[in-house]
Enzyme design. Structure first.
Site, short mmCIF file in Angstrom:
data_model
loop_
_atom_site.label_atom_id
_atom_site.label_comp_id
_atom_site.label_asym_id
_atom_site.label_seq_id
_atom_site.Cartn_x
_atom_site.Cartn_y
_atom_site.Cartn_z
N ARG A 71 -58.51 87.86 -70.58
CA ARG A 71 -58.17 86.60 -71.30
C ARG A 71 -56.68 86.49 -71.57
O ARG A 71 -55.93 87.71 -71.80
CB ARG A 71 -58.79 86.40 -72.40
CG ARG A 71 -60.56 86.21 -72.14
CD ARG A 71 -61.45 85.92 -73.41
NE ARG A 71 -62.68 85.50 -72.96
CZ ARG A 71 -63.64 86.77 -72.45
NH1 ARG A 71 -63.25 88.03 -72.58
NH2 ARG A 71 -64.77 86.29 -71.86
N HIS A 100 -59.85 85.42 -66.48
CA HIS A 100 -59.87 85.94 -64.94
C HIS A 100 -59.11 85.01 -63.94
O HIS A 100 -59.65 84.54 -62.67
CB HIS A 100 -61.27 86.03 -64.57
CG HIS A 100 -62.05 87.26 -65.28
ND1 HIS A 100 -61.53 88.29 -65.68
CD2 HIS A 100 -63.36 87.38 -65.60
CE1 HIS A 100 -62.29 89.19 -66.30
NE2 HIS A 100 -63.54 88.47 -66.17
N HIS A 174 -64.26 93.55 -60.48
CA HIS A 174 -65.29 92.96 -61.56
C HIS A 174 -66.99 93.59 -61.00
O HIS A 174 -67.74 92.69 -61.26
CB HIS A 174 -65.25 91.68 -61.79
CG HIS A 174 -65.58 91.20 -63.06
ND1 HIS A 174 -67.02 91.25 -63.39
CD2 HIS A 174 -65.07 90.62 -63.99
CE1 HIS A 174 -67.10 90.74 -64.92
NE2 HIS A 174 -65.70 90.56 -65.17
N GLU A 312 -63.82 97.60 -65.87
CA GLU A 312 -62.64 97.08 -65.25
C GLU A 312 -61.63 97.76 -65.89
O GLU A 312 -61.03 97.61 -66.84
CB GLU A 312 -62.72 95.46 -65.55
CG GLU A 312 -64.01 94.75 -65.35
CD GLU A 312 -64.25 93.53 -66.23
OE1 GLU A 312 -63.36 92.63 -66.16
OE2 GLU A 312 -65.18 93.63 -66.83
C1 BGC Z 1 -65.28 89.89 -69.67
C2 BGC Z 1 -66.38 89.13 -70.25
C3 BGC Z 1 -66.87 88.11 -69.37
C4 BGC Z 1 -66.98 88.28 -68.12
C5 BGC Z 1 -67.36 87.47 -66.95
C6 BGC Z 1 -65.57 90.27 -68.43
O1 BGC Z 1 -64.48 90.83 -67.72
O2 BGC Z 1 -64.80 90.69 -70.40
O3 BGC Z 1 -66.10 88.69 -71.62
O4 BGC Z 1 -68.07 87.19 -69.83
O5 BGC Z 1 -65.90 89.25 -67.58
O6 BGC Z 1 -68.49 87.57 -66.26
#
Ligand code: BGC
Length: 347
Positions: A71, A100, A174, A312
């Site tokens: 974020r 992202h 991810h 991650e």
């Molecule tokens: C984040 C989560 C988010 C997810 C999305 C992760 O990298 O930390 O907060 O909801 O990604 O699927």
């Protein structure tokens, strides 16, 4: 794809029968088969059998996320005196933030892909050039990701990137793992170790407050192995904000940038274990708290609440707005390089 471009799927194997399917859409790892302690192969990553499953609302299953993974506060940052505005495509606890890489991040674009082999090891090379201004970020950035499946049963990922204007960059993988098999129960019985004595607590918008807090004496202390389920619903403000574990741990490293162990995840029934090694300073351990049991994945299996976990490897969230965090700014003439290894074994 809707615009008639053709999506490819590559299958990579190693000498021990491990097998991985990778698509050039989003650089997504679609399937990954690893043995349990009796040698039985199972696919341990969440995903879809059909391309159509990877809709824009898929929660980044298996993808590479970027240009900035995780974020950025208020969808804004200032670099060299200029302020850039990004999409606020996520609203944790009602707070709009950038997540992202925006509306069409690296997970939703078609990468160039080619099979690669070196010293009897096989893999896929993927590259993508994001345009100057794409998703609001400055600079034409070319990112190359290699996925290798080594004969030591490792998924070895290397990232490289260059730019023609200074830009923030934080790419990561991810994949959601479930060591019992994708779609088989939750990850609450998985035991986690994190080689981190600090983490970055967040505010309501899951943006780091800037504090590098000790894990000592909190449910965030995974320096010794703990089952995820043991403390995930403990009475702790940070767990309430994240809806469980969804935080960045600050890895204990002797030297910044060294390749060192970051995490271990073990599942006792199958005996499967993942060890994670990375050159990155942090790791987002996300326990799948936003999975809500509505996704029907491969073989029609439902992905339950906390039915997968992400590891991650990354720079810290919101670094472009946090002067005390390691810098994520890539400048022209420099090459960004990063390595992460997921090593699969059993015990
Ligand atoms: C984040 C989560 C988010 C997810 C999305 C992760 O990298 O930390 O907060 O909801 O990604 O699927």
């Amino acid at each position: 794809m809707p615009d008639q471009r053709v999506v490819q799927l590559y299958t990579v194997t190693n000498a021990n029968g491990l097998k991985m399917d990778v698509t050039n859409y989003g650089a997504i790892i679609v399937r990954l088969y690893v043995p349990d302690r009796d040698g039985k192969l199972d696919d341990i990553v969440l995903g879809f059998d059909e391309f159509s499953g990877y809709t824009p609302d898929s929660p980044y299953l298996g993808a590479v996320v970027g240009r900035y993974g995780n974020r950025i506060a208020d969808g804004k940052f200032t670099l060299d005196g200029k302020t850039y505005t990004l999409a606020k495509n996520n609203t944790p606890n009602g707070v709009p933030v950038h997540l992202h890489g925006g509306e069409v991040g690296f997970d939703k674009v078609l990468w160039n892909a080619e099979p690669v082999s070196k010293d009897g090891i096989h893999g896929v090379k993927l590259s993508y050039t994001a345009k100057d201004g794409e998703e609001g970020y400055p600079g034409n950035v070319t990112v190359t990701v290699h996925y290798w499946l080594t004969n030591e049963n490792e998924l070895k990922i290397t990232y490289a990137a260059t730019t023609d204007k200074a830009t923030p960059l934080n790419v990561t993988q991810h994949t959601y793992f479930n060591l019992s098999g994708a779609g088989v129960g939750t990850i609450l019985d998985h035991e986690v170790t994190l080689d981190a004595s600090h983490f970055t607590p967040t505010d309501k918008g899951l943006i780091p407050t800037g504090e590098i807090a000790p894990v000592e004496g909190t449910p965030f202390d995974f320096r010794k192995p703990h089952k995820i389920g043991a403390r995930i619903d403990a009475d702790h403000e940070q767990l309430k904000l994240g809806g469980g574990y969804d935080h960045n741990w600050v890895l204990d490293k002797k030297k910044p940038g060294e390749l060192s162990r970051a995490a271990v995840v073990y599942e006792a029934k199958t005996g499967r274990q993942i060890e994670v090694f990375t050159t990155e300073p942090g790791i987002q351990f996300y326990a799948g708290n936003f999975l809500d049991g509505t996704i029907k994945g491969k073989q029609g299996r439902i992905y339950l609440y906390r039915g997968g976990l992400c590891l991650e490897t990354q720079h810290f969230p919101d670094s472009p707005n946090q002067p005390n965090f390691p810098s994520t700014i890539l400048r022209p003439g420099k090459t960004y390089e990063s390595t992460t290894i997921y090593r699969f074994s059993t015990r």
